[in-house]
Design a protein around this motif. Sequence first.
Motif, PDB file in Angstrom:
ATOM      1  N   ILE A  66      -6.609  22.237  29.001  1.00 63.55           N
ATOM      2  CA  ILE A  66      -6.884  23.676  28.934  1.00 63.55           C
ATOM      3  C   ILE A  66      -5.807  24.384  28.109  1.00 63.55           C
ATOM      4  O   ILE A  66      -6.117  25.243  27.261  1.00 63.55           O
ATOM      5  CB  ILE A  66      -6.973  24.260  30.352  1.00 63.55           C
ATOM      6  N   ARG A  67      -4.553  24.040  28.353  1.00 58.20           N
ATOM      7  CA  ARG A  67      -3.460  24.643  27.586  1.00 58.20           C
ATOM      8  C   ARG A  67      -3.651  24.415  26.089  1.00 58.20           C
ATOM      9  O   ARG A  67      -3.500  25.333  25.265  1.00 58.20           O
ATOM     10  CB  ARG A  67      -2.128  24.034  28.038  1.00 58.20           C
ATOM     11  N   ASP A  68      -4.011  23.186  25.722  1.00 56.86           N
ATOM     12  CA  ASP A  68      -4.157  22.861  24.305  1.00 56.86           C
ATOM     13  C   ASP A  68      -5.368  23.557  23.693  1.00 56.86           C
ATOM     14  O   ASP A  68      -5.322  23.974  22.529  1.00 56.86           O
ATOM     15  CB  ASP A  68      -4.261  21.345  24.129  1.00 56.86           C
ATOM     16  N   ALA A  69      -6.462  23.677  24.471  1.00 54.25           N
ATOM     17  CA  ALA A  69      -7.633  24.393  23.959  1.00 54.25           C
ATOM     18  C   ALA A  69      -7.279  25.848  23.649  1.00 54.25           C
ATOM     19  O   ALA A  69      -7.663  26.388  22.598  1.00 54.25           O
ATOM     20  CB  ALA A  69      -8.769  24.319  24.977  1.00 54.25           C
ATOM     21  N   ASN A  70      -6.546  26.477  24.540  1.00 51.81           N
ATOM     22  CA  ASN A  70      -6.153  27.873  24.315  1.00 51.81           C
ATOM     23  C   ASN A  70      -5.137  28.004  23.182  1.00 51.81           C
ATOM     24  O   ASN A  70      -5.159  28.986  22.434  1.00 51.81           O
ATOM     25  CB  ASN A  70      -5.614  28.461  25.612  1.00 51.81           C
ATOM     26  N   TYR A  91     -15.059  17.755  31.305  1.00 52.43           N
ATOM     27  CA  TYR A  91     -15.634  18.659  30.316  1.00 52.43           C
ATOM     28  C   TYR A  91     -15.968  20.035  30.902  1.00 52.43           C
ATOM     29  O   TYR A  91     -15.633  21.067  30.311  1.00 52.43           O
ATOM     30  CB  TYR A  91     -16.888  18.047  29.698  1.00 52.43           C
ATOM     31  N   ASP A  92     -16.645  20.056  32.047  1.00 58.48           N
ATOM     32  CA  ASP A  92     -17.081  21.335  32.616  1.00 58.48           C
ATOM     33  C   ASP A  92     -15.891  22.237  32.947  1.00 58.48           C
ATOM     34  O   ASP A  92     -15.938  23.452  32.712  1.00 58.48           O
ATOM     35  CB  ASP A  92     -17.933  21.102  33.862  1.00 58.48           C
ATOM     36  N   GLU A  93     -14.824  21.634  33.485  1.00 54.27           N
ATOM     37  CA  GLU A  93     -13.625  22.419  33.801  1.00 54.27           C
ATOM     38  C   GLU A  93     -12.999  22.988  32.532  1.00 54.27           C
ATOM     39  O   GLU A  93     -12.573  24.153  32.497  1.00 54.27           O
ATOM     40  CB  GLU A  93     -12.596  21.545  34.519  1.00 54.27           C
ATOM     41  N   LEU A  94     -12.944  22.163  31.501  1.00 50.78           N
ATOM     42  CA  LEU A  94     -12.344  22.605  30.243  1.00 50.78           C
ATOM     43  C   LEU A  94     -13.188  23.689  29.598  1.00 50.78           C
ATOM     44  O   LEU A  94     -12.665  24.735  29.174  1.00 50.78           O
ATOM     45  CB  LEU A  94     -12.182  21.416  29.290  1.00 50.78           C
ATOM     46  N   GLN A  95     -14.504  23.466  29.517  1.00 49.61           N
ATOM     47  CA  GLN A  95     -15.359  24.446  28.866  1.00 49.61           C
ATOM     48  C   GLN A  95     -15.340  25.791  29.585  1.00 49.61           C
ATOM     49  O   GLN A  95     -15.374  26.850  28.948  1.00 49.61           O
ATOM     50  CB  GLN A  95     -16.788  23.914  28.778  1.00 49.61           C
ATOM     51  N   ALA A  96     -15.241  25.757  30.910  1.00 53.45           N
ATOM     52  CA  ALA A  96     -15.196  26.999  31.688  1.00 53.45           C
ATOM     53  C   ALA A  96     -13.903  27.775  31.469  1.00 53.45           C
ATOM     54  O   ALA A  96     -13.859  28.991  31.680  1.00 53.45           O
ATOM     55  CB  ALA A  96     -15.360  26.684  33.173  1.00 53.45           C
ATOM     56  N   ALA A  97     -12.855  27.075  31.033  1.00 57.43           N
ATOM     57  CA  ALA A  97     -11.536  27.693  30.915  1.00 57.43           C
ATOM     58  C   ALA A  97     -11.196  28.148  29.500  1.00 57.43           C
ATOM     59  O   ALA A  97     -10.134  28.731  29.280  1.00 57.43           O
ATOM     60  CB  ALA A  97     -10.467  26.726  31.407  1.00 57.43           C
ATOM     61  N   THR A  98     -12.083  27.879  28.537  1.00 54.05           N
ATOM     62  CA  THR A  98     -11.811  28.303  27.164  1.00 54.05           C
ATOM     63  C   THR A  98     -13.004  29.068  26.614  1.00 54.05           C
ATOM     64  O   THR A  98     -14.153  28.789  26.972  1.00 54.05           O
ATOM     65  CB  THR A  98     -11.494  27.103  26.245  1.00 54.05           C
TER      66      THR A  98
END
Length: 243
Positions: A66-70, A91-98
Amino acid sequence: MKKVLGIIGGVGPLATMFLGEMIVRRTLAFTDQEHVHTIIDNDTTIPDRTAYILDQTKENPVPYLIRDANKLANAGANIICIPCNTAHTFYDELQAATKLPVIHMIRETAKRASSLGAKRVGLLATDGTIKAEVYQRALLEEGIEPVIPDEATQKEVMSIIYDFVKAGKDVTASQWISIEQAMLKLGCEKVILGCTELSIVNKDLKLSDYYIDSLIVLAESAIVSCGYEIVDQPSKKMIQTIR
Protein backbone atom coordinates in the motif's frame (compact mmCIF):
# COMPACT_ATOMS: atom_id res chain seq x y z
CA MET A 1 -4.42 9.74 -23.63
CA LYS A 2 -1.36 7.75 -22.64
CA LYS A 3 -1.01 6.66 -19.01
CA VAL A 4 2.04 6.51 -16.76
CA LEU A 5 2.74 3.02 -15.43
CA GLY A 6 3.88 2.49 -11.85
CA ILE A 7 5.56 -0.80 -10.97
CA ILE A 8 5.73 -2.06 -7.37
CA GLY A 9 8.95 -4.01 -7.67
CA GLY A 10 11.49 -5.86 -5.58
CA VAL A 11 9.21 -8.92 -5.53
CA GLY A 12 11.68 -10.22 -6.72
CA PRO A 13 14.23 -7.72 -7.98
CA LEU A 14 15.30 -9.64 -11.09
CA ALA A 15 11.72 -10.27 -12.18
CA THR A 16 11.07 -6.54 -11.79
CA MET A 17 13.90 -5.64 -14.12
CA PHE A 18 12.79 -8.31 -16.60
CA LEU A 19 9.26 -6.88 -16.60
CA GLY A 20 10.70 -3.48 -17.48
CA GLU A 21 12.65 -5.05 -20.33
CA MET A 22 9.61 -6.94 -21.61
CA ILE A 23 7.50 -3.78 -21.62
CA VAL A 24 10.13 -2.03 -23.75
CA ARG A 25 10.61 -4.97 -26.10
CA ARG A 26 6.89 -5.59 -26.63
CA THR A 27 5.76 -1.99 -27.10
CA LEU A 28 5.24 -0.90 -30.69
CA ALA A 29 7.65 2.04 -30.71
CA PHE A 30 10.34 3.47 -32.96
CA THR A 31 11.70 6.28 -30.77
CA ASP A 32 12.36 6.80 -27.07
CA GLN A 33 9.34 9.07 -26.87
CA GLU A 34 6.95 6.37 -28.14
CA HIS A 35 7.62 4.00 -25.22
CA VAL A 36 5.58 3.64 -22.03
CA HIS A 37 6.45 6.19 -19.34
CA THR A 38 7.29 3.86 -16.45
CA ILE A 39 8.10 4.53 -12.79
CA ILE A 40 9.71 1.55 -11.06
CA ASP A 41 10.03 1.27 -7.29
CA ASN A 42 12.27 -1.77 -6.83
CA ASP A 43 11.40 -2.05 -3.13
CA THR A 44 13.39 -4.94 -1.73
CA THR A 45 12.14 -4.25 1.82
CA ILE A 46 8.74 -5.85 1.09
CA PRO A 47 8.45 -8.97 3.30
CA ASP A 48 8.19 -12.40 1.70
CA ARG A 49 4.60 -12.97 0.56
CA THR A 50 4.62 -16.76 0.78
CA ALA A 51 6.12 -16.69 4.29
CA TYR A 52 3.21 -14.55 5.50
CA ILE A 53 0.52 -16.62 3.76
CA LEU A 54 1.87 -19.81 5.34
CA ASP A 55 2.50 -18.26 8.76
CA GLN A 56 0.74 -15.04 9.70
CA THR A 57 3.06 -14.46 12.63
CA LYS A 58 5.55 -13.37 9.96
CA GLU A 59 5.67 -9.76 8.83
CA ASN A 60 2.69 -8.65 6.75
CA PRO A 61 3.67 -7.37 3.26
CA VAL A 62 0.37 -5.53 2.70
CA PRO A 63 1.32 -2.23 4.41
CA TYR A 64 4.46 -2.13 2.26
CA LEU A 65 2.48 -2.73 -0.93
CA ILE A 66 0.00 0.00 0.00
CA ARG A 67 2.81 2.41 0.87
CA ASP A 68 4.49 1.79 -2.48
CA ALA A 69 1.24 2.17 -4.43
CA ASN A 70 0.66 5.57 -2.84
CA LYS A 71 4.29 6.51 -3.40
CA LEU A 72 3.90 5.74 -7.11
CA ALA A 73 0.63 7.69 -7.24
CA ASN A 74 2.37 10.71 -5.73
CA ALA A 75 5.19 10.31 -8.27
CA GLY A 76 2.69 10.62 -11.14
CA ALA A 77 1.65 7.06 -11.98
CA ASN A 78 -1.86 6.53 -13.40
CA ILE A 79 -2.00 2.74 -13.20
CA ILE A 80 -0.11 0.12 -11.18
CA CYS A 81 1.16 -3.39 -11.71
CA ILE A 82 3.04 -5.83 -9.48
CA PRO A 83 5.41 -8.46 -10.92
CA CYS A 84 4.58 -10.97 -8.18
CA ASN A 85 1.80 -13.54 -8.50
CA THR A 86 1.75 -14.31 -4.77
CA ALA A 87 1.20 -10.63 -3.92
CA HIS A 88 -2.15 -10.83 -5.72
CA THR A 89 -3.44 -12.80 -2.73
CA PHE A 90 -3.75 -9.33 -1.18
CA TYR A 91 -5.15 -7.66 -4.30
CA ASP A 92 -8.48 -6.58 -2.80
CA GLU A 93 -6.79 -4.96 0.21
CA LEU A 94 -4.34 -3.13 -2.02
CA GLN A 95 -6.93 -1.96 -4.53
CA ALA A 96 -9.18 -0.67 -1.74
CA ALA A 97 -6.30 1.37 -0.30
CA THR A 98 -5.18 3.15 -3.48
CA LYS A 99 -7.00 5.48 -5.86
CA LEU A 100 -5.17 3.99 -8.86
CA PRO A 101 -6.34 0.92 -10.79
CA VAL A 102 -4.12 -2.12 -10.20
CA ILE A 103 -3.76 -4.64 -13.03
CA HIS A 104 -4.80 -8.12 -11.84
CA MET A 105 -1.97 -10.27 -13.19
CA ILE A 106 -3.62 -13.57 -12.29
CA ARG A 107 -6.98 -12.84 -13.88
CA GLU A 108 -5.25 -11.62 -17.03
CA THR A 109 -3.20 -14.83 -17.17
CA ALA A 110 -6.32 -16.98 -16.73
CA LYS A 111 -7.97 -15.06 -19.57
CA ARG A 112 -4.92 -15.73 -21.73
CA ALA A 113 -5.22 -19.47 -21.02
CA SER A 114 -8.89 -19.32 -22.01
CA SER A 115 -8.09 -17.46 -25.24
CA LEU A 116 -5.73 -20.30 -26.17
CA GLY A 117 -8.55 -22.80 -25.80
CA ALA A 118 -6.95 -24.71 -22.93
CA LYS A 119 -9.33 -26.65 -20.68
CA ARG A 120 -6.87 -28.38 -18.33
CA VAL A 121 -4.07 -26.08 -17.19
CA GLY A 122 -1.19 -26.78 -14.81
CA LEU A 123 0.06 -24.25 -12.29
CA LEU A 124 3.69 -23.81 -11.29
CA ALA A 125 3.84 -21.29 -8.45
CA THR A 126 4.94 -20.74 -4.87
CA ASP A 127 3.39 -22.66 -1.99
CA GLY A 128 1.76 -19.39 -0.95
CA THR A 129 0.07 -18.80 -4.31
CA ILE A 130 -1.19 -22.37 -4.39
CA LYS A 131 -2.47 -22.23 -0.81
CA ALA A 132 -4.25 -18.92 -1.44
CA GLU A 133 -6.01 -20.52 -4.45
CA VAL A 134 -6.05 -17.25 -6.38
CA TYR A 135 -5.14 -19.00 -9.63
CA GLN A 136 -7.50 -21.90 -9.03
CA ARG A 137 -10.43 -19.49 -8.64
CA ALA A 138 -9.42 -17.39 -11.65
CA LEU A 139 -9.09 -20.46 -13.88
CA LEU A 140 -12.39 -21.94 -12.74
CA GLU A 141 -14.09 -18.62 -13.56
CA GLU A 142 -12.80 -19.07 -17.12
CA GLY A 143 -14.13 -22.64 -17.28
CA ILE A 144 -10.66 -24.15 -16.97
CA GLU A 145 -9.68 -27.06 -14.74
CA PRO A 146 -6.60 -26.10 -12.63
CA VAL A 147 -3.98 -28.81 -12.08
CA ILE A 148 -1.60 -28.61 -9.12
CA PRO A 149 1.77 -30.47 -9.11
CA ASP A 150 2.30 -33.44 -6.82
CA GLU A 151 4.20 -32.85 -3.59
CA ALA A 152 7.62 -33.89 -4.94
CA THR A 153 7.29 -31.70 -8.03
CA GLN A 154 6.12 -28.75 -5.93
CA LYS A 155 9.26 -29.08 -3.80
CA GLU A 156 11.36 -28.93 -6.97
CA VAL A 157 9.51 -25.81 -8.09
CA MET A 158 10.05 -24.10 -4.73
CA SER A 159 13.74 -25.00 -4.81
CA ILE A 160 14.14 -23.48 -8.26
CA ILE A 161 12.37 -20.29 -7.13
CA TYR A 162 14.17 -19.79 -3.81
CA ASP A 163 17.42 -21.77 -3.95
CA PHE A 164 18.28 -20.81 -7.50
CA VAL A 165 16.59 -17.79 -9.11
CA LYS A 166 16.18 -15.67 -5.97
CA ALA A 167 19.71 -16.72 -4.93
CA GLY A 168 21.14 -15.58 -8.28
CA LYS A 169 21.93 -19.08 -9.54
CA ASP A 170 21.22 -20.42 -13.02
CA VAL A 171 18.72 -23.22 -13.61
CA THR A 172 19.70 -25.92 -16.10
CA ALA A 173 17.51 -27.68 -18.65
CA SER A 174 18.14 -30.98 -16.88
CA GLN A 175 16.72 -29.53 -13.66
CA TRP A 176 13.62 -28.29 -15.44
CA ILE A 177 12.81 -31.35 -17.53
CA SER A 178 11.56 -33.44 -14.59
CA ILE A 179 9.03 -30.71 -13.75
CA GLU A 180 7.85 -30.55 -17.34
CA GLN A 181 7.51 -34.32 -17.58
CA ALA A 182 5.50 -34.41 -14.34
CA MET A 183 3.02 -31.84 -15.69
CA LEU A 184 2.71 -33.70 -19.00
CA LYS A 185 1.89 -36.90 -17.08
CA LEU A 186 -0.90 -35.00 -15.31
CA GLY A 187 -2.46 -34.31 -18.70
CA CYS A 188 -1.97 -30.55 -18.75
CA GLU A 189 -2.69 -28.92 -22.10
CA LYS A 190 -0.85 -25.78 -20.99
CA VAL A 191 1.14 -24.83 -17.90
CA ILE A 192 1.12 -21.39 -16.29
CA LEU A 193 4.42 -20.05 -15.02
CA GLY A 194 2.69 -18.52 -12.01
CA CYS A 195 5.76 -17.13 -10.29
CA THR A 196 7.82 -14.35 -11.83
CA GLU A 197 11.06 -16.12 -10.89
CA LEU A 198 9.94 -18.87 -13.27
CA SER A 199 9.73 -16.20 -15.97
CA ILE A 200 13.49 -15.83 -15.56
CA VAL A 201 13.81 -19.59 -16.15
CA ASN A 202 11.69 -19.18 -19.28
CA LYS A 203 13.94 -16.38 -20.48
CA ASP A 204 17.14 -18.34 -19.85
CA LEU A 205 16.01 -21.77 -21.10
CA LYS A 206 13.75 -20.46 -23.89
CA LEU A 207 10.90 -22.77 -22.96
CA SER A 208 8.28 -23.84 -25.49
CA ASP A 209 4.80 -22.43 -25.98
CA TYR A 210 3.52 -25.23 -23.76
CA TYR A 211 3.95 -22.57 -21.07
CA ILE A 212 1.95 -19.40 -20.42
CA ASP A 213 4.30 -16.87 -18.84
CA SER A 214 2.43 -14.67 -16.36
CA LEU A 215 5.11 -11.96 -16.50
CA ILE A 216 4.79 -11.64 -20.27
CA VAL A 217 1.01 -11.49 -19.89
CA LEU A 218 1.46 -8.72 -17.31
CA ALA A 219 3.82 -6.78 -19.58
CA GLU A 220 1.37 -6.92 -22.47
CA SER A 221 -1.58 -6.04 -20.23
CA ALA A 222 0.34 -3.05 -18.89
CA ILE A 223 1.20 -1.82 -22.39
CA VAL A 224 -2.41 -1.97 -23.56
CA SER A 225 -3.78 -0.52 -20.30
CA CYS A 226 -1.48 2.48 -20.72
CA GLY A 227 -2.81 3.15 -24.23
CA TYR A 228 0.02 1.68 -26.30
CA GLU A 229 0.18 -1.11 -28.88
CA ILE A 230 1.95 -4.46 -28.61
CA VAL A 231 4.46 -5.66 -31.18
CA ASP A 232 2.92 -8.61 -33.03
CA GLN A 233 4.39 -11.95 -31.89
CA PRO A 234 7.75 -10.45 -30.79
CA SER A 235 9.08 -13.64 -29.25
CA LYS A 236 8.44 -16.17 -32.03
CA LYS A 237 12.12 -16.48 -32.85
CA MET A 238 12.87 -17.17 -29.19
CA ILE A 239 10.43 -20.04 -28.83
CA GLN A 240 12.26 -23.34 -28.63
CA THR A 241 11.61 -26.53 -26.71
CA ILE A 242 13.84 -28.34 -24.28
CA ARG A 243 11.81 -31.50 -24.73
